[in-house]
Scaffold this motif. Structure first.
Motif, PDB file in Angstrom:
ATOM      1  N   GLY A  96      18.925  80.683  13.775  1.00 59.18           N
ATOM      2  CA  GLY A  96      18.971  81.562  14.928  1.00 59.18           C
ATOM      3  C   GLY A  96      17.893  82.621  14.927  1.00 59.18           C
ATOM      4  O   GLY A  96      16.861  82.480  14.272  1.00 59.18           O
ATOM      5  N   MET A  97      18.172  83.675  15.647  1.00 58.39           N
ATOM      6  CA  MET A  97      17.226  84.775  15.714  1.00 58.39           C
ATOM      7  C   MET A  97      17.145  85.471  14.361  1.00 58.39           C
ATOM      8  O   MET A  97      18.035  85.342  13.527  1.00 58.39           O
ATOM      9  CB  MET A  97      17.668  85.770  16.796  1.00 58.39           C
ATOM     10  CG  MET A  97      17.324  85.302  18.190  1.00 58.39           C
ATOM     11  SD  MET A  97      17.651  86.552  19.439  1.00 58.39           S
ATOM     12  CE  MET A  97      19.369  86.225  19.772  1.00 58.39           C
ATOM     13  N   SER A  98      16.084  86.231  14.196  1.00 59.39           N
ATOM     14  CA  SER A  98      15.879  86.970  12.963  1.00 59.39           C
ATOM     15  C   SER A  98      17.126  87.759  12.579  1.00 59.39           C
ATOM     16  O   SER A  98      17.783  88.350  13.438  1.00 59.39           O
ATOM     17  CB  SER A  98      14.707  87.925  13.154  1.00 59.39           C
ATOM     18  OG  SER A  98      14.688  88.872  12.137  1.00 59.39           O
ATOM     19  N   VAL A 113      14.398  88.950   7.187  1.00 57.46           N
ATOM     20  CA  VAL A 113      14.203  88.759   8.624  1.00 57.46           C
ATOM     21  C   VAL A 113      13.597  87.400   8.986  1.00 57.46           C
ATOM     22  O   VAL A 113      13.683  86.990  10.143  1.00 57.46           O
ATOM     23  CB  VAL A 113      13.345  89.892   9.233  1.00 57.46           C
ATOM     24  CG1 VAL A 113      14.022  91.224   9.026  1.00 57.46           C
ATOM     25  CG2 VAL A 113      11.941  89.915   8.674  1.00 57.46           C
ATOM     26  N   LEU A 114      13.002  86.714   8.036  1.00 53.15           N
ATOM     27  CA  LEU A 114      12.401  85.417   8.385  1.00 53.15           C
ATOM     28  C   LEU A 114      13.492  84.422   8.802  1.00 53.15           C
ATOM     29  O   LEU A 114      14.500  84.265   8.117  1.00 53.15           O
ATOM     30  CB  LEU A 114      11.601  84.857   7.205  1.00 53.15           C
ATOM     31  CG  LEU A 114      10.249  85.542   6.957  1.00 53.15           C
ATOM     32  CD1 LEU A 114       9.682  85.143   5.605  1.00 53.15           C
ATOM     33  CD2 LEU A 114       9.259  85.201   8.062  1.00 53.15           C
ATOM     34  N   ASN A 115      13.248  83.751   9.914  1.00 50.37           N
ATOM     35  CA  ASN A 115      14.276  82.880  10.491  1.00 50.37           C
ATOM     36  C   ASN A 115      14.613  81.681   9.608  1.00 50.37           C
ATOM     37  O   ASN A 115      15.710  81.124   9.709  1.00 50.37           O
ATOM     38  CB  ASN A 115      13.809  82.335  11.846  1.00 50.37           C
ATOM     39  CG  ASN A 115      13.269  83.409  12.761  1.00 50.37           C
ATOM     40  OD1 ASN A 115      12.179  83.915  12.540  1.00 50.37           O
ATOM     41  ND2 ASN A 115      14.023  83.774  13.779  1.00 50.37           N
ATOM     42  N   ASN A 116      13.656  81.256   8.765  1.00 50.91           N
ATOM     43  CA  ASN A 116      13.884  80.029   7.992  1.00 50.91           C
ATOM     44  C   ASN A 116      14.672  80.265   6.702  1.00 50.91           C
ATOM     45  O   ASN A 116      14.943  79.319   5.966  1.00 50.91           O
ATOM     46  CB  ASN A 116      12.540  79.386   7.628  1.00 50.91           C
ATOM     47  CG  ASN A 116      11.678  80.270   6.730  1.00 50.91           C
ATOM     48  OD1 ASN A 116      11.744  81.496   6.808  1.00 50.91           O
ATOM     49  ND2 ASN A 116      10.883  79.654   5.883  1.00 50.91           N
ATOM     50  N   MET A 117      15.059  81.501   6.439  1.00 52.32           N
ATOM     51  CA  MET A 117      15.677  81.793   5.140  1.00 52.32           C
ATOM     52  C   MET A 117      16.991  81.046   4.870  1.00 52.32           C
ATOM     53  O   MET A 117      17.242  80.658   3.730  1.00 52.32           O
ATOM     54  CB  MET A 117      15.861  83.300   4.977  1.00 52.32           C
ATOM     55  CG  MET A 117      14.572  84.020   4.632  1.00 52.32           C
ATOM     56  SD  MET A 117      13.895  83.495   3.045  1.00 52.32           S
ATOM     57  CE  MET A 117      12.293  82.877   3.532  1.00 52.32           C
TER      58      MET A 117
END
Lengths: 412, 316
Positions: B90-92, B134-138
Motif C-alpha cells: 500500500g501507501m508509504s 516509509v519505503l513501500n516495498n518493505m
C-alpha cells in the motif's frame, strides 16, 4: 514456443536531456549532470548537489490541468511530469499515429513524496499530530501527498495505454523489473504491445534529507560526487528521471514495419533475504539474479555490463565480485556516474544506456574514474568504447534486497 | 495451481483462514480530526513470536509486521531460496510521530516550513532508519528476510480493484517453472494520520489494517482458477474468463454484488486497501473448507477503472 520481445521505441526525460538521441549523445560524450540543487534551497542540507531533469512551470500547469491533481503537489512530486513526458515520447517514437488500443503499461514508481508545506500547515505541536485533515489554505485539492495510483493512472491516460496496468514498487529495482514484467506478458501472449519503464524523483527536501541521513549520499558538493568504483568514493548522488521502452511481440513489430532497436533476451530476479539495510556481503542475491537472467537468455556472449554501481563503498565492491563470479571478465560501466541515482527510475534509464550497445555500437562509460579501488578492479569502460559481444546486461539492486537483471541482444 | 495454506492477520485475529469465521471488532478511534468513526485493528499480539531477531522489529513498520505475522502461519516447503514472493503493498507507512521532531524544529509559528532550519537542525531529529519505515516495498523485504525467500518477486501497488494481481503473478511463476512454489498476498496498515487524511473522506465503511499471505504450489486442497483482466466490463464477462457458470459463493471487493448474495469483504475485515485481495482469497479458502455447499467461490473486484473476477474451487 514463447514469443520474442522487441524494443521498438524509447522515451526519456533525464538530467542528460530529453529524448533518446540527446541522451545518447550526452552519455557517449561523457557529460555529467550533477550540479547544485535548484528544485529547492538545499544550502543547509548534508548534500547540496543532485542530477536534475529539465522541469518547467508550464509542464506543471498542464499536468495539473490534465489530471485534476493539485499544482503544488505536481511541482513537488516531480515524477508525474517526468513520467508523462517520457511515456508520451516512447509512444511517439514507436508509432507514427496513436498507440494501439490494447497498449498495456508496466510501470515502476518510487515512494510517495510527502508535501512538507501541507504537513507543516496541518501539524499541531501541542499534540504532535495533524490537527485536521483539511488544509486552512483554499484551493488545495490533494493535501499531504499524491497517491501513487493517481500518478499511474495519469501516465496511462497521457500515454494512451488503456490496457492492463501493473505498478511495481520495488525501490531501485522497479524500472528493470517493470520491463521484465512487461516482456513476460508478451512472451505468454497476454499482451502484444507494452509500454514499460519507470519514473521517480527524490529531488525534494525529504528525499535528499533522508538519504543523506542514511549516509548514502556523498557529502562532496562537486560534479564528480558520484564516482562508482573509485578508490575514494563516498556515496551516491540523488538523481531523477523517467524512461520507457515500447515492448512489442517481434512478429507484430515486423508485420507493421517497425524499426527493432534491440531484443529482450531474458531476465532474472532475486531477493537477498539478508537485511533491509545492506546488501548481502558476498553479493549472493546479485549473483542469483544474474545467473537466472543468463540462463533465461540462453547464455549469450555478454559484451557489456551496465552495473547498478551506486558509488557507495559496499555496493560497488560486492557487485564487481558478483559480476566476475557470474559473467567473468567483461567491460563494465555505471551510468550513475553521469545521471546520479534516479532510484525507482534508475533501472529504466540504465536500460536505455545499455541499449546504446545495439543502436550506436558503443558501451556506456563510468566517468570520474581516475583512480580505481583495487577491490573494484575490472575492465572499466571509462570512455565510450566500441561494443563487442552478442548481448549486454543491466543490473538493478533495490533497498531491502530486491534484485533484477535484464539481458538485451541486438535486433534479430 | 493450488493454494496449500493461508496465513491471516486482520481485525478478526491472527492465525490461519479460520480466524475469518469470527466477525471483526471495529472500534471507535479517538481521532476527532477525521470523519471516520470506525476502524479495524488487529487484536494485540506479541510481535516477537514472529521474528527471528528482536532488533528487526525496530526496522519494521506496521504493514511489514502484519505481513510477517501472516506469513509465519504457513509451514513452508524446502527450497525457499528459489521460491517466489509477490505481495500487494500500500501507501508509504510513515507515521506523523516519525516526523514530529523535524516539524518541531523546522516550522514557523504561522505553520509555514522553514527549509533552512530543516536542513540545519530538523533532519537531525529524524530517525536514521526512517527510510526503511516509509519505503513501500518493505513488507515484501521483511517477509523475504524472516522466511528466507530468495526467488522471483514483485511488490505490486494495487490498492483498489486490482488487489488480486499478486495471486495471478504467483500462480504464473509456479506454473511456468520460474519458482517451485510461491507466497502471494498483500498487506496494508492505513491507520495512521497521514494515510487517514488521504482516505477517510466519504469512506462509509471501516478502514482497517490487515495482511494475508498464501502458499501457492502445484498441490493443495484449493485450486486457483485464475484472474480475469481488470477493465470496464460486466461481472459476467469477467467471470466467464475464469469460470464456467455461476460460483457457489461470491465475495465482493468494492461495491456489493446486488442480487447475487455476495459477502462484502469490508463487512468481515473492513476496508483493507492493498490487503483486500489477499484477505478475499483467505475468506474464499475459509468458505471452501468450512461450507459444504461452497464448491466454487468467485471474488469480484470493482472500482472506477473496471471489474475483475478471480475464482477458486475445492480440489478433487
Amino acid at each position: 514456443m514463447t514469443a520474442r520481445v522487441a524494443i521498438t521505441g524509447v522515451g526519456i526525460a533525464s538530467p542528460l536531456g530529453d529524448g533518446y538521441e540527446a541522451f545518447a549523445e550526452a552519455v557517449l560524450s561523457l557529460r555529467c549532470a550533477v550540479a547544485p540543487i535548484t528544485a529547492f534551497d538545499a544550502r543547509t542540507f548534508g548534500a547540496t548537489v543532485a542530477a536534475e531533469a529539465p522541469f518547467d512551470e508550464r509542464e506543471v500547469a498542464r499536468a495539473a490541468a490534465d489530471t485534476g491533481l493539485d499544482p503544488l503537489a505536481v511541482r513537488i512530486d516531480r515524477k508525474l511530469v517526468l513520467g508523462v513526458r517520457a511515456a508520451r515520447q516512447a509512444v511517439e517514437s514507436a508509432f507514427a499515429g496513436p498507440a494501439p488500443a490494447d497498449l498495456a503499461l508496466s510501470l515502476g514508481l518510487g515512494l510517495e513524496v510527502l508535501l512538507l508545506p501541507d504537513v507543516a500547515a496541518l501539524y499541531d505541536p501541542a499534540t504532535r499530530d495533524l490537527a485536521a485533515r483539511r488544509l486552512p489554505l483554499p484551493g488545495r485539492r490533494n493535501p499531504l501527498r499524491l497517491r501513487l495510483d493517481a500518478i499511474a493512472h495519469a501516465i496511462a491516460v497521457a500515454a494512451g495505454a488503456p490496457g492492463r496496468l501493473r505498478t511495481l514498487l520495488s525501490a531501485c529495482a522497479s524500472g528493470t523489473q517493470a520491463v521484465l514484467e512487461g516482456a513476460a506478458w508478451i512472451r505468454r501472449g497476454a499482451a502484444r504491445t507494452v509500454l514499460a519503464g519507470a519514473a521517480d524523483s527524490m529531488v525534494n527536501p525529504m528525499g535528499v534529507g533522508c538519504f543523506s541521513l542514511l549516509g548514502a549520499l556523498s557529502p562532496r558538493a562537486r560534479a564528480d560526487a558520484c564516482r562508482p568504483f573509485h578508490r575514494d568514493r563516498d556515496g551516491t548522488v540523488i538523481g531523477e528521471g523517467a524512461a520507457f521502452v515500447m515492448l512489442e511481440e517481434l512478429g507484430h513489430a515486423r508485420a507493421r514495419g517497425a524499426t527493432v532497436l534491440a531484443e529482450v533476451l531474458g531476465g532474472g530476479a532475486s531477493l537477498d533475504a539478508f537485511r533491509v539495510t545492506a546488501p548481502h556481503p558476498t553479493g549472493e542475491g546479485a549473483r542469483r539474479a544474474m545467473t537466472r537472467a543468463l540462463a533465461s537468455a540462453g547464455h549469450p556472449r555478454i559484451g557489456y555490463v551496465n552495473a547498478h554501481g551506486t558509488g557507495t563503498p559496499l555496493n560497488d565492491r560486492v557487485e564487481i565480485a558478483a559480476i566476475h563470479a557470474v559473467v567473468g571478465e567483461v567491460p563494465i560501466g555505471s551510468t550513475k556516474s553521469q545521471l546520479g541515482h534516479a532510484m525507482a527510475a534508475a533501472g529504466a534509464l540504465e536500460l536505455c544506456a545499455t541499449l546504446l550497445c545495439f543502436t550506436h555500437g558503443r558501451s556506456a562509460p563510468t566517468v570520474h574514474l581516475d583512480d580505481v579501488d583495487p577491490e573494484c578492479a575490472a575492465d572499466h569502460v571509462t570512455a565510450a568504447r566500441a561494443f563487442s559481444g552478442d548481448a549486454a546486461l543491466s543490473n538493478s539492486f533495490g533497498f531491502g534486497g530486491q534484485n533484477a537483471t535484464i539481458v538485451l541482444g541486438g535486433p534479430p | 495451481m493450488f493454494i496449500a495454506a493461508v496465513g491471516v492477520a486482520c481485525a478478526s485475529g491472527v492465525g490461519d483462514e479460520r480466524v475469518l469465521a469470527q466477525p471483526a471488532d471495529f472500534d471507535f478511534p479517538s481521532l476527532p480530526q477525521f470523519a471516520l468513526r470506525r476502524v479495524g485493528r488487529v487484536p494485540p499480539f506479541d510481535p516477537e513470536r514472529f521474528v527471528t531477531q528482536r532488533k528487526s522489529l525496530k526496522r519494521m513498520n506496521r504493514a511489514s509486521l502484519l505481513a510477517v505475522a501472516a506469513a509465519r502461519q504457513l509451514a513452508l516447503p524446502d527450497g525457499g531460496s528459489e521460491a517466489g514472493l509477490f505481495l500487494g503493498v500500500g501507501m508509504s507507512g510513515g507515521e506523523i510521530a516519525l516526523l514530529a521532531g523535524l516539524l518541531d524544529t523546522s516550522r514557523h509559528p504561522d505553520g509555514t516550513l522553514d527549509l533552512a532550519a530543516m536542513g540545519r537542525e530538523g533532519l537531525a531529529h529524524l530517525h536514521p532508519l526512517l527510510s526503511f519505515h516509509v519505503l513501500n516495498n518493505m513488507p515484501l523485504c521483511h517477509v523475504s528476510i524472516e522466511l528466507g525467500i530468495g526467488g522471483p518477486h514483485a511488490a505490486i501497488h494495487a490498492p483498489g480493484g486490482e488487489a488480486l494481481q499478486a495471486f495471478a503473478r504467483g500462480a504464473e511463476a509456479v506454473a511456468s517453472g520460474e519458482a517451485p512454489w510461491a507466497l502471494s498476498g498483500g498487506a496494508d496498515a492505513p491507520l495512521n494520520t497521514l494515510t487517514l487524511a488521504l482516505t477517510d473522506e466519504d469512506l462509509d465503511r471501516p478502514l482497517a489494517e490487515g495482511a494475508a499471505v498464501a502458499l501457492l504450489s502445484d498441490r493443495g486442497a484449493i485450486e486457483w482458477l485464475g484472474l480475469s483482466e481488470h477493465r470496464p466490463q460486466s461481472i459476467d464477462a469477467a467471470r466467464a474468463e475464469v469460470l464456467e457458470g455461476e460460483p457457489s459463493r461470491w465475495i465482493a471487493i468494492g461495491p456489493a454484488l446486488a442480487g447475487r448474495g455476495a459477502i462484502p469483504l469490508h463487512q468481515r475485515v473492513g476496508e483493507t486497501l492493498a490487503a483486500s485481495g489477499a484477505l478475499a482469497v483467505a475468506l474464499a479458502v475459509h468458505l471452501l473448507r468450512s461450507d459444504p455447499a461452497a464448491a466454487t467461490v468467485g471474488i469480484c473486484a470493482q472500482d472506477a477503472l473496471g471489474t475483475s473476477v478471480a475464482a477458486l474451487r475445492r480440489a478433487g
